[in-house]
Design an enzyme around this catalytic site. Structure first.
Site, PDB file in Angstrom:
ATOM      1  N   LYS A 142      -6.638   3.340   5.952  1.00  0.00           N
ATOM      2  CA  LYS A 142      -7.636   2.665   6.315  1.00  0.00           C
ATOM      3  C   LYS A 142      -7.418   1.138   6.470  1.00  0.00           C
ATOM      4  O   LYS A 142      -6.765   0.773   5.867  1.00  0.00           O
ATOM      5  CB  LYS A 142      -9.021   3.072   5.551  1.00  0.00           C
ATOM      6  CG  LYS A 142      -8.925   2.988   4.020  1.00  0.00           C
ATOM      7  CD  LYS A 142      -9.024   1.554   3.481  1.00  0.00           C
ATOM      8  CE  LYS A 142      -8.237   1.297   2.304  1.00  0.00           C
ATOM      9  NZ  LYS A 142      -7.331   0.205   2.217  1.00  0.00           N
ATOM     10  N   ASP A 166     -10.530  -4.882   5.863  1.00  0.00           N
ATOM     11  CA  ASP A 166      -9.959  -4.611   4.531  1.00  0.00           C
ATOM     12  C   ASP A 166     -10.829  -4.120   3.358  1.00  0.00           C
ATOM     13  O   ASP A 166     -10.471  -3.086   2.608  1.00  0.00           O
ATOM     14  CB  ASP A 166      -9.276  -5.917   4.185  1.00  0.00           C
ATOM     15  CG  ASP A 166      -7.609  -5.950   4.184  1.00  0.00           C
ATOM     16  OD1 ASP A 166      -7.036  -5.351   3.142  1.00  0.00           O
ATOM     17  OD2 ASP A 166      -7.060  -5.798   5.060  1.00  0.00           O
ATOM     18  N   TYR A 176      10.838   3.431  13.073  1.00  0.00           N
ATOM     19  CA  TYR A 176       9.678   4.417  12.998  1.00  0.00           C
ATOM     20  C   TYR A 176       9.919   5.667  13.878  1.00  0.00           C
ATOM     21  O   TYR A 176       9.539   6.885  13.526  1.00  0.00           O
ATOM     22  CB  TYR A 176       8.451   3.812  13.374  1.00  0.00           C
ATOM     23  CG  TYR A 176       8.145   2.589  12.454  1.00  0.00           C
ATOM     24  CD1 TYR A 176       8.419   2.358  11.242  1.00  0.00           C
ATOM     25  CD2 TYR A 176       7.160   1.591  12.974  1.00  0.00           C
ATOM     26  CE1 TYR A 176       8.213   1.447  10.415  1.00  0.00           C
ATOM     27  CE2 TYR A 176       6.838   0.525  12.138  1.00  0.00           C
ATOM     28  CZ  TYR A 176       7.339   0.478  10.939  1.00  0.00           C
ATOM     29  OH  TYR A 176       6.881  -0.772  10.345  1.00  0.00           O
ATOM     30  N   HIS A 207      -1.769   0.459  13.448  1.00  0.00           N
ATOM     31  CA  HIS A 207      -2.102   1.741  13.041  1.00  0.00           C
ATOM     32  C   HIS A 207      -1.999   2.924  14.179  1.00  0.00           C
ATOM     33  O   HIS A 207      -1.642   3.916  14.129  1.00  0.00           O
ATOM     34  CB  HIS A 207      -3.338   2.127  12.321  1.00  0.00           C
ATOM     35  CG  HIS A 207      -3.494   1.297  11.031  1.00  0.00           C
ATOM     36  ND1 HIS A 207      -4.626   1.354  10.078  1.00  0.00           N
ATOM     37  CD2 HIS A 207      -2.278   0.935  10.305  1.00  0.00           C
ATOM     38  CE1 HIS A 207      -4.308   0.838   9.046  1.00  0.00           C
ATOM     39  NE2 HIS A 207      -2.978   0.539   9.000  1.00  0.00           N
ATOM     40  N   SER A 210      11.430   2.222   8.281  1.00  0.00           N
ATOM     41  CA  SER A 210      10.962   0.907   8.554  1.00  0.00           C
ATOM     42  C   SER A 210      11.499   0.128   9.625  1.00  0.00           C
ATOM     43  O   SER A 210      12.444   0.890  10.300  1.00  0.00           O
ATOM     44  CB  SER A 210      11.610  -0.081   7.276  1.00  0.00           C
ATOM     45  OG  SER A 210      11.155  -1.494   7.187  1.00  0.00           O
ATOM     46  N   ARG A 211      11.305  -1.035   9.749  1.00  0.00           N
ATOM     47  CA  ARG A 211      11.580  -1.685  11.252  1.00  0.00           C
ATOM     48  C   ARG A 211      13.129  -2.050  10.746  1.00  0.00           C
ATOM     49  O   ARG A 211      13.718  -2.661  11.626  1.00  0.00           O
ATOM     50  CB  ARG A 211      10.814  -2.433  11.677  1.00  0.00           C
ATOM     51  CG  ARG A 211       9.586  -2.124  12.379  1.00  0.00           C
ATOM     52  CD  ARG A 211       8.408  -3.236  12.830  1.00  0.00           C
ATOM     53  NE  ARG A 211       8.221  -3.975  11.569  1.00  0.00           N
ATOM     54  CZ  ARG A 211       7.274  -5.111  11.698  1.00  0.00           C
ATOM     55  NH1 ARG A 211       6.839  -5.222  12.963  1.00  0.00           N
ATOM     56  NH2 ARG A 211       6.958  -5.644  10.587  1.00  0.00           N
ATOM     57  N   ILE A 222       0.924  -1.046  -0.004  1.00  0.00           N
ATOM     58  CA  ILE A 222       0.100   0.044   0.066  1.00  0.00           C
ATOM     59  C   ILE A 222       0.911   1.287   0.109  1.00  0.00           C
ATOM     60  O   ILE A 222       0.403   2.148  -0.328  1.00  0.00           O
ATOM     61  CB  ILE A 222      -0.901   0.069   1.199  1.00  0.00           C
ATOM     62  CG1 ILE A 222      -2.023   1.081   0.977  1.00  0.00           C
ATOM     63  CG2 ILE A 222      -0.340   0.187   2.682  1.00  0.00           C
ATOM     64  CD1 ILE A 222      -3.104   0.760  -0.211  1.00  0.00           C
ATOM     65  N   ALA A 223       2.029   1.114   0.595  1.00  0.00           N
ATOM     66  CA  ALA A 223       2.860   2.308   0.631  1.00  0.00           C
ATOM     67  C   ALA A 223       3.620   2.488  -0.703  1.00  0.00           C
ATOM     68  O   ALA A 223       3.854   3.511  -1.201  1.00  0.00           O
ATOM     69  CB  ALA A 223       4.004   2.083   1.554  1.00  0.00           C
TER      70      ALA A 223
END
Length: 328
Positions: free
Chosen positions: A96, A177, A57, A78, A35-36, A15-16
């Site tokens: 979302k 979703d 983050y 989120h 990112s992690r 999605i990013a």
């Protein structure tokens, strides 16, 4: 804005990728990604030519070259990710569904208001030109009194039990979703429902496989919605009023065409077929930028209370179907 608005991307999943692709296609500035892991941040940064790449983050939200953070992590993260960015004084666009549940949504909304930053749910459909035009048609009275919304969001998605859509640890299921789209549309049209009826069944992993919803709204309006994760539906929507209707083409929640009918349905009064550059996720970014530039606390197109209300509908639907996520 007097100076370019600078975006930071929190999370490097698909999605990013879609979001940044649309931002790049429309000239919106992306200055950082977090990112992690260093490897993931570097790979994403290289792909999209993003100069600042952070291996946490925390480092991303602390970046002074970032004005707003786009939260693109899985649903259960989120709230924590949004709160992290809010605490750093950043404006936030949260993918979302806004959070995992309404309690988390209310916490994020309150934190944003206390901090004086703009937080917006990335329900990109709300901001597309097609939806802007639909709201104009309704406001003009073309449909008379709007009574009904009929909409589905059904997709044939991977059956792998470890895939996020089937994994309760990642907030899986059709409702969060997919179902969030028609539910948000219903709330946009009619306001938060006064009653929710949901029927559905679950996958072997315990998430909702398909759900049918009837939402009752003030004034007698009704929304009839369906969502499923293992069957491909028409993905169309119809808005029905006393003097006409709008039939939205597939896929209704994207930038797509629609037809406006008057009277008993035989007279076409408008055909809409406007297209946009790329997929259209840039409009939600522009909306957040506009709200910040105008000094508004929230978007009037999607106020925080509406995002909380949508999560409340999804909570109640999950309760009736019997879906509970770990930790709830």
């Amino acid at each position: 804005m007097s100076t370019p608005f600078r975006w930071g991307i929190l999370g490097t999943g698909w999605i990013a990728e879609m979001f940044v692709t649309d931002l790049r296609a429309t000239g919106i500035e992306v200055t950082a990604v977090g990112s992690r892991s260093r490897q993931s941040a570097d790979a994403f940064g290289s792909r999209f030519d993003i100069a600042s790449r952070h291996a946490s983050y925390e480092a991303l939200v602390a970046d002074p070259e970032v004005d707003a953070v786009y939260v693109a992590t899985p649903h259960p993260m989120h709230a924590a990710n949004a709160l992290l960015a809010i605490a750093a004084g950043k404006h936030v666009l949260v993918e979302k569904p806004f959070t995992l549940n309404a309690a988390e949504a209310a916490e994020v909304a309150e934190a944003a208001r206390r901090a004086g930053v703009v937080v917006l749910e990335a329900m990109w459909t709300r901001f597309l030109p097609s939806m802007v035009r639909i709201r104009e048609i309704i406001a003009a009275g073309t449909l008379g009194e709007v009574r009904t919304l009929i909409a589905d969001h059904d997709q044939l998605l991977p059956s792998d039990p470890e895939h996020r859509i089937n994994n309760p640890d990642l907030g899986g299921g059709a409702l969060l979703d997919l179902g969030v789209y028609p539910v948000s549309f219903a709330v946009d049209l009619f306001g938060a429902p006064t009653a929710v009826t949901a029927k559905g069944d679950k996958t072997a992993t315990g998430v909702d496989r398909q759900v049918a919803l009837i939402l009752e709204h003030d004034g007698g309006a009704i929304s009839v919605l369906h969502t499923a994760l293992d069957t491909q539906g028409a993905n169309t929507a119809t808005v029905v009023g006393t003097e006409g209707r709008i039939e939205i083409d597939s896929v209704w929640y994207e930038q797509t065409g629609f037809t406006v009918y008057a009277g008993k349905g035989s007279e076409v009064v408008e055909r809409y077929d406007e297209t946009v550059v790329s997929r259209g996720m840039q409009f939600q970014a522009w909306e957040l930028e506009r709200v910040v530039a105008e000094g508004r606390g929230e978007s009037e197109l999607l106020p925080l209370d509406e995002s909380v209300a949508v999560m409340g509908v999804l909570d109640e639907a999950r309760r009736q179907v019997g879906v509970v996520y770990p930790g709830e």
